[in-house]
Each structure stands twice: as structure tokens, then as C-alpha cells.
Motif scaffolding. Structure first.
Motif, PDB file in Angstrom:
ATOM      1  N   ILE A 137       1.963  -1.493  -4.037  1.00 46.32           N
ATOM      2  CA  ILE A 137       1.714  -0.811  -5.312  1.00 46.32           C
ATOM      3  C   ILE A 137       2.784  -1.187  -6.322  1.00 46.32           C
ATOM      4  O   ILE A 137       3.861  -1.673  -5.968  1.00 46.32           O
ATOM      5  CB  ILE A 137       1.626   0.728  -5.141  1.00 46.32           C
ATOM      6  CG1 ILE A 137       2.912   1.293  -4.562  1.00 46.32           C
ATOM      7  CG2 ILE A 137       0.475   1.107  -4.252  1.00 46.32           C
ATOM      8  CD1 ILE A 137       2.850   2.806  -4.364  1.00 46.32           C
ATOM      9  N   ARG A 185       1.391  11.868  -4.158  1.00 46.90           N
ATOM     10  CA  ARG A 185       0.094  11.201  -4.171  1.00 46.90           C
ATOM     11  C   ARG A 185      -0.128  10.424  -2.877  1.00 46.90           C
ATOM     12  O   ARG A 185      -1.235  10.426  -2.312  1.00 46.90           O
ATOM     13  CB  ARG A 185       0.021  10.271  -5.380  1.00 46.90           C
ATOM     14  CG  ARG A 185      -1.357  10.141  -5.938  1.00 46.90           C
ATOM     15  CD  ARG A 185      -1.333   9.885  -7.434  1.00 46.90           C
ATOM     16  NE  ARG A 185      -0.428   8.807  -7.774  1.00 46.90           N
ATOM     17  CZ  ARG A 185       0.412   8.839  -8.810  1.00 46.90           C
ATOM     18  NH1 ARG A 185       0.454   9.876  -9.607  1.00 46.90           N
ATOM     19  NH2 ARG A 185       1.196   7.821  -9.063  1.00 46.90           N
ATOM     20  N   ILE A 186       0.926   9.768  -2.395  1.00 52.93           N
ATOM     21  CA  ILE A 186       0.780   9.019  -1.147  1.00 52.93           C
ATOM     22  C   ILE A 186       0.553   9.975   0.019  1.00 52.93           C
ATOM     23  O   ILE A 186      -0.295   9.738   0.888  1.00 52.93           O
ATOM     24  CB  ILE A 186       2.011   8.115  -0.925  1.00 52.93           C
ATOM     25  CG1 ILE A 186       1.913   6.952  -1.900  1.00 52.93           C
ATOM     26  CG2 ILE A 186       2.073   7.613   0.511  1.00 52.93           C
ATOM     27  CD1 ILE A 186       3.058   6.001  -1.862  1.00 52.93           C
ATOM     28  N   ILE A 219      -3.140  10.989  -0.078  1.00 50.33           N
ATOM     29  CA  ILE A 219      -4.126  10.016   0.418  1.00 50.33           C
ATOM     30  C   ILE A 219      -3.980   9.800   1.923  1.00 50.33           C
ATOM     31  O   ILE A 219      -4.960   9.558   2.607  1.00 50.33           O
ATOM     32  CB  ILE A 219      -4.077   8.668  -0.334  1.00 50.33           C
ATOM     33  CG1 ILE A 219      -2.717   8.014  -0.193  1.00 50.33           C
ATOM     34  CG2 ILE A 219      -4.471   8.822  -1.789  1.00 50.33           C
ATOM     35  CD1 ILE A 219      -2.765   6.534  -0.394  1.00 50.33           C
ATOM     36  N   LEU A 235      -7.477  10.711   3.262  1.00 44.21           N
ATOM     37  CA  LEU A 235      -8.291   9.500   3.302  1.00 44.21           C
ATOM     38  C   LEU A 235      -7.949   8.602   4.488  1.00 44.21           C
ATOM     39  O   LEU A 235      -8.837   8.055   5.126  1.00 44.21           O
ATOM     40  CB  LEU A 235      -8.076   8.734   1.992  1.00 44.21           C
ATOM     41  CG  LEU A 235      -9.112   7.690   1.648  1.00 44.21           C
ATOM     42  CD1 LEU A 235     -10.367   8.358   1.140  1.00 44.21           C
ATOM     43  CD2 LEU A 235      -8.563   6.722   0.624  1.00 44.21           C
ATOM     44  N   LEU A 236      -6.663   8.447   4.767  1.00 48.70           N
ATOM     45  CA  LEU A 236      -6.251   7.439   5.739  1.00 48.70           C
ATOM     46  C   LEU A 236      -6.151   7.978   7.162  1.00 48.70           C
ATOM     47  O   LEU A 236      -6.135   7.206   8.111  1.00 48.70           O
ATOM     48  CB  LEU A 236      -4.920   6.809   5.321  1.00 48.70           C
ATOM     49  CG  LEU A 236      -4.924   6.120   3.952  1.00 48.70           C
ATOM     50  CD1 LEU A 236      -3.544   5.584   3.620  1.00 48.70           C
ATOM     51  CD2 LEU A 236      -5.930   4.988   3.913  1.00 48.70           C
TER      52      LEU A 236
END
Lengths: 80, 80
Positions: B46, B57-58, B61, B65-66
Motif C-alpha cells: 500500500i 482499517r487494516i 479488513i 474480509l481476510l
């Protein structure tokens, strides 16, 4: 001791999993993303007394069994 | 900068991939093996200017999501 083997796709090889994750993150409005690569990690817990040549043995199983050297890179490290 | 996210199955969750690798290694006469866990690694490249709150934010996610927090643990670190 614990050995951590990391297997990642080579830089020039198509990485559909990475592309899918990148697409998903972009659709979630995650800014400034340049690239995503997805690989696998294999944690091996082995006895302290690995015997002579245990490092060569780990190298051999990384190459022959845990990765596909045509399309993947591997590295391993001793964690503890 | 590069963020490395590592997702591994929780200790008490069935890990069929790990069991398969362990079985394969034992059949290759790899001695002293106690346990094998297989997880995945996601490398995110990034922009340096992530903006305020990029760490949250990381984290978000990774969680949303991950990984699947019901059966998986995640950790992330800044690589460079």
C-alpha cells in the motif's frame, strides 16, 4: 522447535487469489492499494533433537513437497 | 509499505490441510514431527501515505474480509 515455512507465488506468475483479494479490498473502499499476493504458511513443530542434517532435510521437503518451485518461492525460518 | 497478514487456524479447530501435510511428511520418513499447521499469508503493498487511522482499517479488513474469526486467528505486521 518451530519451523515456519512461507510459500508465495513467484512475482511474474498469475496470482488469481491475490487479484481476487485486491478486487474485494478495492470494492470495500480500501485506499492506496498497489498489489496483493496470497501465499501459504506451514508451521512445523519438530523435536529439538533433529539430528545431523536437519536443515538440509527441511530444505528438501520445502522444495519437494511443500512448494512447487516452478511457480512458487519458499523461505523458512526457525521461530523458537 | 508492505503489510504482511498471517491467518492460521485456531489451535482447537480441525486443520485437515495440516493433518494431510503431517501425514505426507511422516510417509517421507521425516523424523521427530509433532504437529503441522497450515495457514495463509497475505502481502498487501500500500501507499506510504495511508492517511489517518490506517492501522484500524487494516485491523478491520483482517477481521471482516481476510479471516474467519470463528475458526482462525490473524496477526499482521509492517514489513518495510
Amino acid at each position: 522447535m518451530k519451523i515456519i515455512v512461507t510459500v508465495t507465488p513467484k512475482k511474474n506468475v498469475l496470482d488469481p487469489q491475490g487479484a481476487a483479494v485486491q478486487h474485494a479490498l478495492e470494492s470495500q473502499d480500501f485506499p492506496g492499494l498497489k498489489a496483493v499476493h496470497v501465499g501459504k504458511i506451514i508451521e512445523l513443530e519438530i523435536d529439538e533433537q533433529g539430528g545431523a542434517g536437519w536443515e538440509e532435510r527441511i530444505d528438501r521437503i520445502c522444495r519437494d513437497l511443500l512448494s512447487n518451485p516452478v511457480i512458487e518461492d519458499y523461505r523458512w525460518e526457525k521461530a523458537s
